[in-house]
Structures are given as structure tokens and as C-alpha cells.
Design an enzyme around this catalytic site. Structure first.
Site, PDB file in Angstrom:
ATOM      1  N   CYS A 223       9.129   3.528  68.730  1.00 53.21           N
ATOM      2  CA  CYS A 223       8.755   3.231  69.902  1.00 53.21           C
ATOM      3  C   CYS A 223       9.798   1.848  70.136  1.00 53.21           C
ATOM      4  O   CYS A 223       9.893   1.034  69.544  1.00 53.21           O
ATOM      5  CB  CYS A 223       7.186   2.494  69.870  1.00 53.21           C
ATOM      6  SG  CYS A 223       6.864   1.873  71.602  1.00 53.21           S
TER       7      CYS A 223
ATOM      8  N   HIS B  40       9.834  -0.393  72.352  1.00 53.62           N
ATOM      9  CA  HIS B  40       9.008  -1.887  72.557  1.00 53.62           C
ATOM     10  C   HIS B  40       8.958  -2.513  70.959  1.00 53.62           C
ATOM     11  O   HIS B  40       9.304  -3.865  70.967  1.00 53.62           O
ATOM     12  CB  HIS B  40       7.536  -1.565  72.942  1.00 53.62           C
ATOM     13  CG  HIS B  40       7.742  -1.378  74.452  1.00 53.62           C
ATOM     14  ND1 HIS B  40       7.844  -0.172  75.044  1.00 53.62           N
ATOM     15  CD2 HIS B  40       7.177  -2.369  75.458  1.00 53.62           C
ATOM     16  CE1 HIS B  40       7.727  -0.466  76.433  1.00 53.62           C
ATOM     17  NE2 HIS B  40       7.256  -1.568  76.626  1.00 53.62           N
TER      18      HIS B  40
ATOM     19  N   GLU C 171       4.358  -6.172  76.306  1.00 54.88           N
ATOM     20  CA  GLU C 171       4.341  -6.023  77.719  1.00 54.88           C
ATOM     21  C   GLU C 171       3.805  -7.523  78.371  1.00 54.88           C
ATOM     22  O   GLU C 171       4.283  -7.621  79.324  1.00 54.88           O
ATOM     23  CB  GLU C 171       3.773  -5.013  78.395  1.00 54.88           C
ATOM     24  CG  GLU C 171       4.568  -3.719  78.286  1.00 54.88           C
ATOM     25  CD  GLU C 171       5.832  -3.592  79.132  1.00 54.88           C
ATOM     26  OE1 GLU C 171       5.784  -4.011  80.212  1.00 54.88           O
ATOM     27  OE2 GLU C 171       6.677  -3.001  78.582  1.00 54.88           O
TER      28      GLU C 171
ATOM     29  N   ASP D 242      12.469   3.722  80.649  1.00 59.60           N
ATOM     30  CA  ASP D 242      11.478   3.299  79.922  1.00 59.60           C
ATOM     31  C   ASP D 242      10.052   2.869  80.960  1.00 59.60           C
ATOM     32  O   ASP D 242      10.374   2.643  81.838  1.00 59.60           O
ATOM     33  CB  ASP D 242      11.810   2.080  78.934  1.00 59.60           C
ATOM     34  CG  ASP D 242      10.659   1.913  78.025  1.00 59.60           C
ATOM     35  OD1 ASP D 242      10.176   2.783  77.392  1.00 59.60           O
ATOM     36  OD2 ASP D 242      10.405   0.722  77.895  1.00 59.60           O
ATOM     37  N   SER D 243       9.004   3.103  80.074  1.00 64.66           N
ATOM     38  CA  SER D 243       7.694   2.728  80.844  1.00 64.66           C
ATOM     39  C   SER D 243       7.961   1.221  81.101  1.00 64.66           C
ATOM     40  O   SER D 243       7.122   0.761  82.051  1.00 64.66           O
ATOM     41  CB  SER D 243       6.736   2.955  79.955  1.00 64.66           C
ATOM     42  OG  SER D 243       6.648   2.415  78.696  1.00 64.66           O
TER      43      SER D 243
ATOM     44  N   CYS E  10      12.360   6.062  75.758  1.00 73.31           N
ATOM     45  CA  CYS E  10      11.047   5.884  75.428  1.00 73.31           C
ATOM     46  C   CYS E  10      10.547   7.129  74.727  1.00 73.31           C
ATOM     47  O   CYS E  10      10.589   8.155  75.128  1.00 73.31           O
ATOM     48  CB  CYS E  10      10.192   5.996  77.196  1.00 73.31           C
ATOM     49  SG  CYS E  10       8.408   5.839  76.658  1.00 73.31           S
TER      50      CYS E  10
HETATM   51  N1  DGL Z   1       8.908   2.349  74.722  1.00 73.87           N
HETATM   52  C1  DGL Z   1       7.767   3.326  74.801  1.00 73.87           C
HETATM   53  C2  DGL Z   1       8.021   3.870  73.575  1.00 73.87           C
HETATM   54  O1  DGL Z   1       9.101   4.104  72.985  1.00 73.87           O
HETATM   55  C3  DGL Z   1       6.266   2.500  75.026  1.00 73.87           C
HETATM   56  C4  DGL Z   1       5.257   3.522  75.563  1.00 73.87           C
HETATM   57  C5  DGL Z   1       4.271   2.777  76.037  1.00 73.87           C
HETATM   58  O2  DGL Z   1       4.443   2.430  77.249  1.00 73.87           O
HETATM   59  O3  DGL Z   1       3.294   2.654  75.500  1.00 73.87           O
HETATM   60  O4  DGL Z   1       7.197   4.974  73.091  1.00 73.87           O
END
Ligand code: DGL
Length: 276
Positions: free
Chosen positions: A193, A195, A159, A11-12, A74
């Protein structure tokens, strides 16, 4: 983990831990290596080229650590980079390796949750603008009406550890109001998402009780289990010693560990992945 062949989870940032938590619960005997590209998160507002480049670098790194299979936990990376990685990069560099995303497995089942046949999809700008959910859901549920809303400020709030603070309420209410104003018949909201489950309590507070919130963790875990059953040639390459490790691209790993423990619900001691 030198001789291990773990499943890579990418993931990011640490949002993918919401998916990893479900996968780990459902398939605890496999080995896992989680990588969060926290130094370059969020990805959501970045260009196609940048998201592809960052995701590919992380996927290559996971392959180099011995992962025969990588799950992009992600949506943004799944929407913007997965297809190119699967169809071009992988074919050329690592035809024996596999990369899976989270959009297809979600699209396959999301129609089962709605009675009104109208759903709302909340995601990053990248995910929403890609149109990936519209295309994929239409493939499986052509009669479903899908409304989308980008929530560009949610990932930065999460974040930066603001997901449970009062300041986040304004932005939660704002995007919820915007999606609900698109149709009074929406009865399912998909958190597209990884997150966003971190904002679950706040999102719930701004929604009428009859609207269901769907997170992707269990959906992706079910889909991975079924994939491994259908692909014994991949499964046989994966080691099953119940080991897992965490890596982050931020050299200060303590910050990552703090939030990772909250959302993984277990001890996390991450290491620095020198990718950048
Ligand atoms: N967890 C990522 C997603 O599902 C987050 C994306 C991001 O880094 O903006 O899209």
C-alpha cells in the site's frame, strides 16, 4: 501545463507521493501531474464498483488534462480497477492512452529479496481480498509462500496525520503481530500500500532485525523507466520540460500541501481538481 503531455500519477490520497518521489528522482526530465482523490480516501474498504468508478473518474480527468499515460500509484486501485480500465474502458474510450499499475512490477521482483522463500504482504482490505498479489506473485515465483494481512486502520491514521503519533503504535503492533503469527519463516515484508512507507519507522520498531521491509517506490520507478524504453511510441508523446503539478479533490488544498511536502520532500502548491 496546457500544451504539456505529462505522466499522470494517481492515488486515493497522498500515499502515492511515496511512489511519485522515486519516479521523479529517477526520471526528472518528464512532466508530471499528480492527483490525490483525498476527498474520497480511503478507498481500501470500499466495494469493487465504487473503487472502479472513482478510479475511472480520476483517470478520465487526467486524460482530459493531457496525460497520455497514467500510473495508478495505489495498490487498491491497481487490484480492483486496473484490469477493467485496461481491458474495457480504455479500449472503448481512449485506445491510444495507457494506464499502468503497481502490483505487476512489484510481483516481478519481490521473490529476489527473500532467502526463506516466505514473504508477508501488508495491504488494504481491498488489495488483500482481491487476491491479486497471490495470483501475480505465483506467476513469477511459483515456489514462494505468500502470507497476507489487511491493515484497515493504517490508511485512515496516515490520511489524518497520525502516522508519527503515539496512538498509531497500537495498530502498527497489532497488524505486525498478526502477520508474523502466520509463519516464523517470513523474512520479507512487502508494504503493498503506497501509504504505508509513512509508517516505516514504527513498523521497523516492531519487527525483528532480520526481516526486510520492501516499499514500492523504487521498484515502480525502475519498471516505468524500462516500460518507456520498451515503448517509444508512448514515450514520444510525453513532454519533457521537468514540470510537475499537484491536484487534490479536496477544496481545502492547504492540508494536502502540508503532508505532500513532508513526503515529496519538495515544495507543493496543489490546486483543486473539480471531479466530484
Ligand atoms: N495508497 C493506497 C494503496 O496503495 C491506499 C488505499 C486507500 O485509499 O485505502 O492501496
Amino acid at each position: 501545463m496546457n500544451n504539456n503531455k505529462p505522466i499522470g500519477i494517481f492515488d486515493s490520497g497522498y500515499g502515492g507521493l511515496t511512489v511519485f518521489k522515486s519516479i521523479y528522482k529517477q526520471l526528472p526530465h518528464y512532466d508530471y501531474l499528480y492527483l490525490g482523490d483525498t476527498a474520497r480516501a480511503p478507498y481500501g474498504n470500499r466495494s469493487f464498483q465504487t473503487i472502479h468508478q472513482y478510479t475511472l473518474e480520476c483517470v478520465r480527468w487526467l486524460f482530459n488534462q493531457g496525460c497520455p499515460l497514467v500510473v495508478l500509484a495505489c495498490n487498491t486501485a491497481s487490484a480492483k480497477a486496473l484490469r477493467t480500465i485496461q481491458q474495457i474502458d480504455l479500449k472503448n474510450e481512449s485506445p491510444d492512452k495507457r494506464v499502468l499499475g503497481v502490483i505487476r512490477p512489484t510481483a516481478e521482483v519481490i521473490g529476489d529479496y527473500t532467502k526463506t522463500k516466505e514473504i508477508g504482504v501488508l495491504g488494504t482490505k481491498g488489495t488483500v481480498n482481491s487476491g491479486s498479489y497471490l495470483i501475480e506473485i505465483n506467476r513469477f515465483f511459483p515456489n514462494l509462500k505468500v502470507y497476507q494481512q489487511a491493515c484497515p486502520l493504517w490508511v485512515p491514521l496516515i490520511e489524518n496525520g497520525e502516522f508519527d503519533k503515539p496512538g498509531a503504535d497500537y495498530f502498527v503492533e497489532k497488524y505486525i503481530d498478526e502477520i508474523l503469527s502466520q509463519s516464523p519463516n517470513i523474512d520479507v515484508l512487502l508494504l503493498a500500500c503506497t501509504h504505508y512507507p509513512l509508517l516505516y519507522k514504527k513498523i521497523r520498531a516492531y519487527l525483528p532485525a532480520h526481516i526486510q521491509i520492501i516499499s514500492q517506490g523504487d521498484i515502480v520507478a525502475n519498471s516505468l523507466e524500462s516500460y518507456l524504453e520498451r515503448h517509444p511510441e508512448i514515450d514520444i508523446n510525453l513532454t519533457k520540460n521537468s514540470q510537475h503539478s499537484f491536484y487534490t479533490t479536496t477544496d481545502d488544498t492547504l492540508d494536502f500541501d502540508y503532508y505532500a511536502e513532508l513526503f515529496f520532500s519538495g515544495k507543493v502548491k496543489s490546486s483543486f481538481a473539480e471531479i466530484i
